[in-house]
Design a protein around this motif. Structure first.
Motif, PDB file in Angstrom:
ATOM      1  N   SER A   1      -2.314   7.374   8.234  1.00  0.00           N
ATOM      2  CA  SER A   1      -1.433   7.328   7.071  1.00  0.00           C
ATOM      3  C   SER A   1       0.028   7.455   7.438  1.00  0.00           C
ATOM      4  N   ASN A   2       0.307   7.943   8.670  1.00  0.00           N
ATOM      5  CA  ASN A   2       1.699   8.057   9.107  1.00  0.00           C
ATOM      6  C   ASN A   2       2.135   6.879   9.971  1.00  0.00           C
ATOM      7  N   VAL A  40       0.867  -1.182   0.000  1.00  0.00           N
ATOM      8  CA  VAL A  40       0.000   0.000   0.000  1.00  0.00           C
ATOM      9  C   VAL A  40       0.901   1.229   0.000  1.00  0.00           C
ATOM     10  N   GLU A  41       0.477   2.274  -0.716  1.00  0.00           N
ATOM     11  CA  GLU A  41       1.263   3.495  -0.782  1.00  0.00           C
ATOM     12  C   GLU A  41       0.898   4.398   0.391  1.00  0.00           C
ATOM     13  N   LEU A  42       1.935   4.924   1.044  1.00  0.00           N
ATOM     14  CA  LEU A  42       1.732   5.854   2.147  1.00  0.00           C
ATOM     15  C   LEU A  42       1.615   7.275   1.597  1.00  0.00           C
ATOM     16  N   SER A  43       1.262   8.188   2.474  1.00  0.00           N
ATOM     17  CA  SER A  43       1.024   9.565   2.038  1.00  0.00           C
ATOM     18  C   SER A  43       2.284  10.227   1.494  1.00  0.00           C
ATOM     19  N   ASP A  44       3.456   9.786   1.931  1.00  0.00           N
ATOM     20  CA  ASP A  44       4.704  10.377   1.443  1.00  0.00           C
ATOM     21  C   ASP A  44       5.236   9.678   0.194  1.00  0.00           C
ATOM     22  N   GLY A  45       4.462   8.780  -0.369  1.00  0.00           N
ATOM     23  CA  GLY A  45       4.876   8.085  -1.584  1.00  0.00           C
ATOM     24  C   GLY A  45       5.661   6.815  -1.346  1.00  0.00           C
ATOM     25  N   GLY A  55      -8.137   7.752   4.335  1.00  0.00           N
ATOM     26  CA  GLY A  55      -6.704   7.813   4.598  1.00  0.00           C
ATOM     27  C   GLY A  55      -6.196   6.762   5.547  1.00  0.00           C
ATOM     28  N   HIS A  56      -7.095   6.039   6.213  1.00  0.00           N
ATOM     29  CA  HIS A  56      -6.639   4.995   7.138  1.00  0.00           C
ATOM     30  C   HIS A  56      -6.062   3.799   6.385  1.00  0.00           C
ATOM     31  N   ILE A  57      -5.150   3.117   7.041  1.00  0.00           N
ATOM     32  CA  ILE A  57      -4.539   1.913   6.485  1.00  0.00           C
ATOM     33  C   ILE A  57      -4.983   0.733   7.341  1.00  0.00           C
ATOM     34  N   TRP A  58      -5.507  -0.275   6.679  1.00  0.00           N
ATOM     35  CA  TRP A  58      -6.036  -1.470   7.333  1.00  0.00           C
ATOM     36  C   TRP A  58      -5.100  -2.639   7.014  1.00  0.00           C
ATOM     37  N   GLY A  70       8.299  -4.185   5.726  1.00  0.00           N
ATOM     38  CA  GLY A  70       8.664  -2.837   6.133  1.00  0.00           C
ATOM     39  C   GLY A  70       8.334  -1.829   5.042  1.00  0.00           C
ATOM     40  N   ILE A  71       8.968  -0.664   5.135  1.00  0.00           N
ATOM     41  CA  ILE A  71       8.676   0.448   4.233  1.00  0.00           C
ATOM     42  C   ILE A  71       9.801   0.579   3.215  1.00  0.00           C
TER      43      ILE A  71
END
Length: 1018
Positions: free
Chosen positions: A407-408, A353-358, A392-395, A365-366
């Motif tokens: 999102s953070n 999944v893409e986070l808000s910062d791309g 914006g939530h991540i499940w 991990g990220i």
């Protein structure tokens, strides 16, 4: 690959290991392929290269000329090309004016060759006749006949001898075929053959050359002091070098004993100019009055470059070298995003999944594609499912909990506990957001809905879906949620909370459900291909040529209406419109464009069985999980190389040394095999060039062309043949190429021979009919003769059988008579004689009847064997045994006549003959001896001497008269009675049947010796 196992202790240890590991991401580069004398080329030294108008790459080597189509090489040398006087080829270029390939052999240097439309080498008489042209190495060809006529026809020393051997001057740089720049010692000139003008370049006259090259039509001169001069049409231009170019020029020395040893060398193709410095290839350009060098490929292993061609549209670099053959560099446009870890589990990616910062969140991990190093943090997130909801939530799922975070990734909420994490059925397989903003998620066995933070169980597959495992879920309409399982598709009504099967894919494992922009629904399966849902039916889409589309993990749709399909064996791109046309019946075939790890993947195996399988980032990039990292790319900028070049069919001679005319030819049946080579220049992934051939005179099928393009045909009968090649184009249509030929008939298969044969047949037909009539008459006579012979043989057989039966019956009468006499004697005296004597008489009676019974049984067997005619049946006989049977049979009769019958035959004597005939003969002779002997002795003897076996019956009765003996032996005795004469007559006939001989010896008044002689094998 599917995600099925989660081992928390192992992942925890991996996390500890990976925190300390470091590695660098690999920046996008080139895939390099090297062709040399070990795998393709006749020799490693390449002098020059050029593409022709059809896309073939021509390569000049010291071992001949080579034509390359992207997969296969064809050699032209002295053995197969008479136009070549030497295998050393100096140069090959493509003429800009004619478009033809022009070739300069090393010897003789004044001969210029060209390539015909059917790819034969011939001498170009016009170019060869013109002595006023420069060497082809200057590329392109430069002709200066007007200049020479004006300036040097009378005095070749003009301009310091510039025109002396100008055609051998290696310091000529051509602008086109009539304009060039030339160096003579330290003087420099601009030559224009159109106007016959020579323009000295006074600004650089006397300067020591460091390097010179052309950029387009601009001549660049750099002297040893790194001063740069630029000329266009002979006029000095205000062009400067960029700082990085001037720095490079200042750092290297280009002077050496040989140009190839220079540290910096300049090259050009028809449209580009290059500098090569060590392993770096730089592209030269002039923009806004500044000359710059952009790095095309850095740190390559390529050295000793002799030529460069850059296909800018397809991002391919072709490099010819002096020592290591041909290199082909293809731009990698797919980026691998991965973690710094040596453990493969870390980089075996699934849901993302893409986070808000791309950045990209994965189970390991990220990932940040701008970082050179990405440190994994495994064990926090489960692999199979992520969702970024519209708020914006991540499940995600972790340690048996469905969780939600911002999102953070700072605030984490536990939504619902799914149960014991050691139970595999609690794994979350898919998370989606419904149209009404509800969150729907599934485990392998259950379906849930989350409103706010409250989770509700909607479905338990153990009761509702026949215990099927849920693989993926997707809302396809406002109230319809499709559930993909390992046992097909189900539909869940979100309004009425009912479930039903979607018929059609009951045995399929559903891995992907996609609703396209136009509302159409597409299904990807694991192992059963992919489908379009049309009017309540699932239409299976066509497979690729090798079946890699059997497992489609997901569908990503780009802005241009293309589907990108990751599989276990590479990535495919296909126009959705082609699939729609196939589904509607408008097209029979679909073109799939294939990518593999040559494009920048670390592996061809993409992963599926996760949600989402692939995502589209905010900047439009596609991101797909693979067995070794994420694969990211911009679908709009990926280079597509369509197989657009024509098809070519070459015919080779039987010894494969020469290329022959390929169409409308004739060949004899005994001329050897037909050998064709099929090619279509293509320099993309070879899988995307798919060609098939058909020869309808042999069968109606299309067959794939071999990778080497070779087809050999043998055993063709006479007739006309059509050989058609078809190639699938990038739009799903086909291109065709056909050649035709005729196999000539043998002389006896020709029409004239058949006509002549018909005339001859018609002419001799009456004679043939008359001959046939005579032959039929002869056959009829032969048949009549055979019938007569057969009838005679049958009559003779019947006669012999009748006589045989008669003599057997004759032989049977004596034992029966004696048996009758014994029975009468017993009847009259049984009350008078003592009991022992009576017992002895009864014993004799029993033995006599038993022997008589055996005799009759033997006679019956013989009679049955002779039903089809009299046949002698030979077998090995032990003489003493059959004589014993005869003695036993006549014992009673002999006792009545007070005779003694003795079996004096040695036990070792054997004879191969017909036992029935032999017994008949001995029985008859023994019976005769007993009949004519009273109170005497009858002896049966046998002897074997060399190859003769004799059987003798000797009696002490009245001797036979000599006249009778002579008549019997001469077979002249005739009688109507059944006494001696008759018996001996049939004895002689039967004896002849078994190749025996009769001897009769009557020594005097009493006694007879009857001997049967038989020859045995030596």
């Amino acid at each position: 690959m599917s995600c099925r196992i989660r081992l928390l202790p192992i992942l925890f240890l991996l996390q500890l290991q990976c925190l300390a590991s470091r590695a660098q991401s690999i920046a996008p580069g080139y895939t390099i392929t090297n062709y040399n004398s070990d795998n393709a080329l006749p020799q490693n030294s390449i002098n020059e290269m050029a593409f022709d108008r059809n896309g073939f790459l021509w390569i000049a080597t010291h071992m001949g000329l080579v034509r390359f189509d992207g997969r296969n090489f064809r050699e032209y040398n002295m053995a197969n090309s008479p136009a070549l006087y030497s295998n050393r080829v100096q140069a090959t270029i493509r003429s800009k004016s004619s478009g033809k390939i022009i070739i300069e052999p090393v010897f003789p240097s004044d001969r210029i060759l060209t390539v015909t439309d059917d790819y034969q080498l011939i001498e170009d008489s016009l170019l060869s006749a013109n002595a006023r042209q420069s060497h082809l190495r200057s590329s392109p060809l430069f002709t200066y006949d007007h200049l020479f006529k004006r300036w040097a026809a009378g005095d070749t020393t003009v301009f310091d001898g510039l025109f002396i051997r100008l055609h051998l001057n290696s310091d000529i740089l051509t602008v086109n075929e009539r304009q060039a720049y030339a160096r003579k010692d330290e003087h420099y000139y601009y030559l224009d053959d159109n106007t016959a003008d020579v323009q000295p370049l006074s600004e650089i006259s006397g300067h020591q050359l460091k390097i010179q090259f052309m950029v387009g039509d601009v001549y660049i001169f750099v002297d040893r002091q790194n001063r740069l001069y630029a000329y266009k049409a002979g006029l000095l231009q205000k062009i400067t070098g960029s700082p990085r170019l001037m720095q490079l020029l200042g750092e290297v020395d280009v002077i050496g004993p040989y140009p190839i040893q220079a540290a910096l060398r300049a090259f050009r193709d028809d449209n580009h100019s290059f500098l090569v410095h060590k392993g770096d290839i730089l592209l030269l350009s002039i923009i806004n009055g500044q000359l710059d060098a952009e790095t095309l490929a850095a740190n390559t292993p390529i050295r000793n470059v002799n030529g460069l061609i850059y296909d800018q549209q397809n991002k391919i670099i072709y490099v010819g070298t002096a020592t290591s053959g041909l290199y082909i560099l293809k731009k990698q446009e797919f980026q691998r995003l991965f973690f710094s870890s040596d453990n493969y589990i870390i980089n075996s990616m699934y849901a993302q999944v893409e986070l808000s910062d791309g950045n990209i969140l994965t189970s390991s991990g990220i990932l940040n594609r701008r970082n050179k190093i990405n440190i994994p943090t495994p064990g926090i997130y489960d692999r199979p499912a992520f969702l970024r909801s519209s708020d914006g939530h991540i499940w995600y799922c972790s340690y048996g909990w469905l969780k939600r975070t911002d999102s953070n990734l700072h605030e984490i909420s536990n939504i619902t506990n799914l149960g014991d994490i050691t139970y595999v059925g609690i794994w979350v397989t898919s998370i989606v957001e419904a149209d009404n903003k509800d969150i729907l998620f599934s485990t392998q066995k259950k379906l849930f809905r989350v409103r706010g933070t409250t989770a509700t169980l909607l479905l338990d597959t153990r009761a509702s879906l026949q215990n099927a495992e849920i693989m993926t879920i997707r809302q396809v309409s406002s109230n319809d949620l499709w559930i993909g399982t390992d046992a097909g598709l189900f539909s869940y009504n979100l309004q009425h909370n009912t479930v039903s099967r979607v018929p059609g894919l009951e045995k399929a494992t559903i891995r992907a459900i996609y609703k396209a922009r136009d509302g159409s629904i597409w299904i990807g399966t694991y192992g059963q291909g992919f489908y379009k849902y049309v009017n309540g039916c699932f239409l299976r889409m066509p497979m690729d040529a090798v079946g890699n589309l059997a497992s489609v993990h997901c569908f990503l749709e780009d802005k241009h209406g293309n589907f990108w399909l990751p599989t276990n064996k590479g990535l495919f791109k296909v126009a959705k419109s082609e699939l729609d046309s196939f589904a509607s019946g408008k097209k029979k075939d679909v073109f799939y464009y294939y990518f593999d790890k040559q494009s920048g993947f670390a592996t061809n195996e993409f992963n599926g069985g996760c949600s989402p399988c692939g995502i589209v980032t905010k900047d439009g990039r596609f991101s797909l999980p693979s067995l070794d990292g994420l694969v990211q790319f911009d679908p709009d900028s990926v280079t597509i190389i369509p197989p657009a070049n024509p098809i070519f069919i070459d015919r080779l001679s039987a010894d494969e040394k020469k290329v022959l005319s390929g169409d409308n030819f004739k060949q004899k049946q005994d001329a050897g095999p037909l050998v064709f080579t099929v090619s279509s220049p293509y320099y993309g992934n070879p899988v995307n060039l798919y060609m098939e051939y058909s020869i309808p005179q042999l069968d109606s099928n299309w067959h794939p062309v071999n990778k080497d393009g070779r087809l050999e045909l043998t055993g063709l009968g006479h007739g006309s043949y059509t050989f058609t090649i078809r190639k699938q184009n990038g739009d799903g249509t086909y291109s065709y190429k056909t050649v035709r030929w005729t196999i000539l008939p043998y002389w006896y298969e020709t029409i004239w021979f058949r006509l002549l044969a018909a005339v001859v047949i018609i002419s001799i037909l009456p004679l043939m009919l008359w001959t046939r009539y005579l032959r039929q008459l002869a056959r009829a006579r032969q048949l009549e003769q055979k019938v007569a012979e057969r009838t005679e043989a049958l009559s003779e057989s019947n006669r012999i059988k009748e006589k045989m039966i008669a003599i057997i019956l004759h032989d049977l009468r004596s034992p029966l008579r004696f048996l009758h006499m014994l029975a009468v004697h017993i009847f009259e005296n049984y009350q008078k004689v003592p009991a022992p004597e009576l017992g002895e008489m009864l014993q004799k009676f029993q033995n006599a009847t038993n022997d008589l019974y055996g005799f009759t049984q033997d006679f019956v067997v013989w009679t049955n064997a002779q039903k089809e005619g009299f046949v002698v049946q030979r077998e090995k006989i032990v003489l003493r045994e059959i004589v014993g049977e005869i003695v036993s049979l006549y014992e009673t009769g002999a006792d009545i006549r007070n005779n003694t019958v003795l079996n004096l035959v040695p036990a070792a004597i054997t004879l191969t003959s017909d036992p029935h005939i032999l017994k008949t003969l001995i029985r008859n002779l023994t019976d005769n001896a007993n009949k004519y002997t009273l109170n005497g002795e009858i002896k049966i003897e046998a002897a074997q001497h060399d190859s003769v076996v004799s059987i003798s019956i000797i009696d002490s009765g009245r001797s036979m008269e000599k006249a009778l003996v002579e008549e019997i032996l001469n077979n002249t005795y005739k009688t109507e009675s059944d006494t001696n004469g008759f018996g001996y007559h049939i004895i002689l006939e039967l004896l002849a049947k078994i190749q025996g001989q009769l001897l009769i010896d009557a020594p005097g008044i009493t006694g007879n010796r009857i001997t049967l002689l038989f020859k045995t094998a030596a």
